[in-house]
Motif scaffolding. Structure first.
Motif, PDB file in Angstrom:
ATOM      1  N   LEU A 299       7.210 109.428   0.536  1.00 43.79           N
ATOM      2  CA  LEU A 299       5.971 110.101   0.910  1.00 43.79           C
ATOM      3  C   LEU A 299       5.732 110.083   2.417  1.00 43.79           C
ATOM      4  O   LEU A 299       5.485 111.118   3.040  1.00 43.79           O
ATOM      5  CB  LEU A 299       4.784 109.451   0.183  1.00 43.79           C
ATOM      6  CG  LEU A 299       4.699 109.667  -1.330  1.00 43.79           C
ATOM      7  CD1 LEU A 299       3.454 109.000  -1.893  1.00 43.79           C
ATOM      8  CD2 LEU A 299       4.689 111.154  -1.665  1.00 43.79           C
ATOM      9  N   LEU A 300       5.797 108.897   3.026  1.00 44.64           N
ATOM     10  CA  LEU A 300       5.445 108.783   4.440  1.00 44.64           C
ATOM     11  C   LEU A 300       6.504 109.389   5.357  1.00 44.64           C
ATOM     12  O   LEU A 300       6.177 109.970   6.393  1.00 44.64           O
ATOM     13  CB  LEU A 300       5.220 107.322   4.810  1.00 44.64           C
ATOM     14  CG  LEU A 300       3.928 106.691   4.284  1.00 44.64           C
ATOM     15  CD1 LEU A 300       3.911 105.213   4.613  1.00 44.64           C
ATOM     16  CD2 LEU A 300       2.704 107.366   4.877  1.00 44.64           C
ATOM     17  N   SER A 301       7.764 109.261   4.977  1.00 41.33           N
ATOM     18  CA  SER A 301       8.835 109.712   5.872  1.00 41.33           C
ATOM     19  C   SER A 301       9.137 111.194   5.744  1.00 41.33           C
ATOM     20  O   SER A 301       9.610 111.819   6.693  1.00 41.33           O
ATOM     21  CB  SER A 301      10.120 108.911   5.595  1.00 41.33           C
ATOM     22  OG  SER A 301      10.542 109.110   4.253  1.00 41.33           O
ATOM     23  N   LEU A 302       8.859 111.800   4.600  1.00 44.78           N
ATOM     24  CA  LEU A 302       9.260 113.189   4.364  1.00 44.78           C
ATOM     25  C   LEU A 302       8.111 114.081   3.903  1.00 44.78           C
ATOM     26  O   LEU A 302       7.826 115.114   4.520  1.00 44.78           O
ATOM     27  CB  LEU A 302      10.386 113.226   3.315  1.00 44.78           C
ATOM     28  CG  LEU A 302      10.859 114.615   2.889  1.00 44.78           C
ATOM     29  CD1 LEU A 302      11.493 115.351   4.063  1.00 44.78           C
ATOM     30  CD2 LEU A 302      11.840 114.506   1.719  1.00 44.78           C
ATOM     31  N   ILE A 303       7.419 113.699   2.832  1.00 46.26           N
ATOM     32  CA  ILE A 303       6.467 114.606   2.191  1.00 46.26           C
ATOM     33  C   ILE A 303       5.211 114.791   3.037  1.00 46.26           C
ATOM     34  O   ILE A 303       4.779 115.924   3.293  1.00 46.26           O
ATOM     35  CB  ILE A 303       6.100 114.090   0.786  1.00 46.26           C
ATOM     36  CG1 ILE A 303       7.369 113.903  -0.057  1.00 46.26           C
ATOM     37  CG2 ILE A 303       5.139 115.060   0.113  1.00 46.26           C
ATOM     38  CD1 ILE A 303       8.208 115.145  -0.201  1.00 46.26           C
ATOM     39  N   LEU A 304       4.597 113.703   3.474  1.00 43.86           N
ATOM     40  CA  LEU A 304       3.335 113.816   4.208  1.00 43.86           C
ATOM     41  C   LEU A 304       3.477 114.535   5.552  1.00 43.86           C
ATOM     42  O   LEU A 304       2.596 115.338   5.902  1.00 43.86           O
ATOM     43  CB  LEU A 304       2.704 112.439   4.383  1.00 43.86           C
ATOM     44  CG  LEU A 304       1.938 111.955   3.145  1.00 43.86           C
ATOM     45  CD1 LEU A 304       1.557 110.492   3.283  1.00 43.86           C
ATOM     46  CD2 LEU A 304       0.690 112.809   2.913  1.00 43.86           C
TER      47      LEU A 304
ATOM     48  N   LEU B 206       2.319 106.380   9.330  1.00 40.84           N
ATOM     49  CA  LEU B 206       3.460 105.467   9.275  1.00 40.84           C
ATOM     50  C   LEU B 206       3.135 104.156   9.985  1.00 40.84           C
ATOM     51  O   LEU B 206       3.457 103.068   9.501  1.00 40.84           O
ATOM     52  CB  LEU B 206       4.689 106.126   9.898  1.00 40.84           C
ATOM     53  CG  LEU B 206       5.992 105.321   9.848  1.00 40.84           C
ATOM     54  CD1 LEU B 206       6.373 105.001   8.405  1.00 40.84           C
ATOM     55  CD2 LEU B 206       7.123 106.081  10.540  1.00 40.84           C
ATOM     56  N   VAL B 207       2.467 104.243  11.140  1.00 43.07           N
ATOM     57  CA  VAL B 207       2.065 103.035  11.869  1.00 43.07           C
ATOM     58  C   VAL B 207       1.062 102.232  11.035  1.00 43.07           C
ATOM     59  O   VAL B 207       1.157 101.000  10.940  1.00 43.07           O
ATOM     60  CB  VAL B 207       1.464 103.409  13.236  1.00 43.07           C
ATOM     61  CG1 VAL B 207       0.829 102.185  13.898  1.00 43.07           C
ATOM     62  CG2 VAL B 207       2.528 104.007  14.133  1.00 43.07           C
TER      63      VAL B 207
END
Length: 417
Positions: free
Chosen positions: A227-232, A251-252
């Motif tokens: 989710l955080l690395s690609l979708i969002l 991400l942070v």
């Protein structure tokens, strides 16, 4: 510690230092690898995606036999050897100039990483008494996240320079980090290998259907990983009015929250029953976060959408930490003391499956369906979390729940200092 035995002084901290070392390298690698493979090696994005999918598919099957190797040969030496193997495969990326070479190195990397995770888990199980494993694992996770953050910052410097030399330096640092991790692992006390029982199945975990069900539920819950690395990032840019940089902000927020709060969250896990409750609540929280992400596209202004996304991100990371705490206890607690390696290897295949299937599945469901896709994903998380408690109770009924035996096995396997 009343009623238990203490692990060798400093063992969990040394294990954390070993994982911190390779996490710094991994953080830099994860930030830079895609651009390295496209700009330096000359691969297409589609080729990279296909190669990584095939590599993690193979890696998903490598965890059990490599975990079994850790049980039979000793987890300390096996973990160190697999850390060296990971360093070799990362160094191989420096030499590849074609898709076949990339695929071969990627398969080696995925197998070594999956096996290393299983061996380290078995090593932790051998060095730390059962009631402290989840707390120590939480400490390790917070340490790893700190290392990834530092590594990502180093990778950011390479991205800013955007030169072949910068990318090669990052890969070299990652390889050296895994060699350093291997050296640190060898400083830990040895854990005695477990001899195979005559007539016992070699890979008993593959016949343990109740444990397989628990591992499958955990794998479904791990679909949050892309989710955080690609979708969002794609969702924020394409479907909301929020500023593009918010993807990095989420991400942070996630990374710092795990560093600061993971150990505190894990303190509420005191056994399998509380672990199952944690997973149930994790499913609820992940479901609510998905509803929040869906709501961010409802015609809000940029800053309103940003506030909704940050609130949903905060709920998501709490669910993530509760899931991790519960899953660690369940994965360790349902595994026989003499087969921790192969059982942890099997339980850890959920990570490989999430990395392999998650991106394609979630881009189709979330980015293709829009807000209804988010709601469907949230429902999946809630249902999976609810299913964990009865699955854990069923698994408990199929094995001897004898903490004293597990404790005795730990004492027997610990050798050296």
């Amino acid at each position: 510690m009343a009623g238990g035995w203490l692990p060798p002084a400093g063992a969990p901290r040394l294990l954390a230092t070993a994982q911190l070392t390779n996490a710094v390298g991994d953080g830099a690698y994860l930030v830079c690898s895609a651009l390295y493979f496209t700009r330096v090696v000359g691969l297409s994005p589609g080729g990279i995606g296909l190669g990584l999918t095939l590599a993690w598919a193979v890696g998903a099957f490598a965890g059990v036999p490599l975990g079994h190797l850790a049980d039979r040969r000793g987890p300390r030496g096996t973990a160190a050897a697999l850390a060296v193997a990971t360093a070799v495969t990362v160094a191989a990326f420096l030499l590849v100039r074609s898709f076949p070479g990339f695929l071969l190195a990627a398969v080696g990397y995925a197998c070594a990483q999956t096996g290393l995770s299983a061996a380290r888990q078995a090593l932790l199980a051998g060095l730390v008494e059962p009631e402290r494993r989840t707390g120590v694992r939480a400490f390790l996770q917070s340490t790893v996240n700190a290392g990834l953050a530092v590594g990502a910052a180093l990778g950011g410097v390479a991205l800013h320079l955007d030169t072949r030399a910068a990318y090669l330096t990052v890969l070299g640092v990652d390889a050296l980090a895994f060699l350093g991790s291997a050296a640190l692992l060898l400083r830990l006390p040895a854990v005695r290998p477990v001899a195979a029982e005559p007539g016992a199945p070699r890979l008993a975990v593959l016949r343990d259907r109740p444990y397989a069900l628990v591992a499958l539920i955990n794998a479904v819950m791990l679909l949050y990983m892309p989710l955080l690395s690609l979708i969002l990032p794609l969702w924020i840019v394409g479907r909301t009015a929020a500023p593009d940089w918010l993807a990095a902000g989420l991400l942070v927020l996630n990374t710092l929250s795990v560093v600061v709060f993971q150990v505190r969250v894990a303190r509420g896990v005191k056994g399998l029953a509380s672990a199952a409750r944690y997973v149930r609540w994790a499913g609820v929280l992940l479901g609510l976060s998905c509803a929040g992400f869906a709501l961010s596209a409802a015609g809000h202004s940029g800053w309103t959408a940003a506030a909704v996304l940050l609130a949903a991100g905060a709920v998501q990371v709490l669910g993530e930490m509760m899931l991790a705490s519960g899953a660690w206890e369940i994965g360790f607690g349902l595994a026989p003391a003499d087969r921790q390696g192969q059982y942890q290897g099997f339980f850890g295949t959920g990570v490989a499956l999430a990395r392999m299937l998650g991106p394609a599945l979630l881009t189709t469901v979330v980015l293709g369906w829009g807000p209804p896709g988010w709601l469907a994903l949230g429902l999946v998380f809630a249902l999976a979390g609810t299913a964990m408690a009865p699955a854990v109770r069923r698994a408990e009924r199929t094995r001897d729940a004898d903490p004293a035996a597990d404790l005795a096995a730990g004492r027997e396997r610990l050798v050296g200092s």
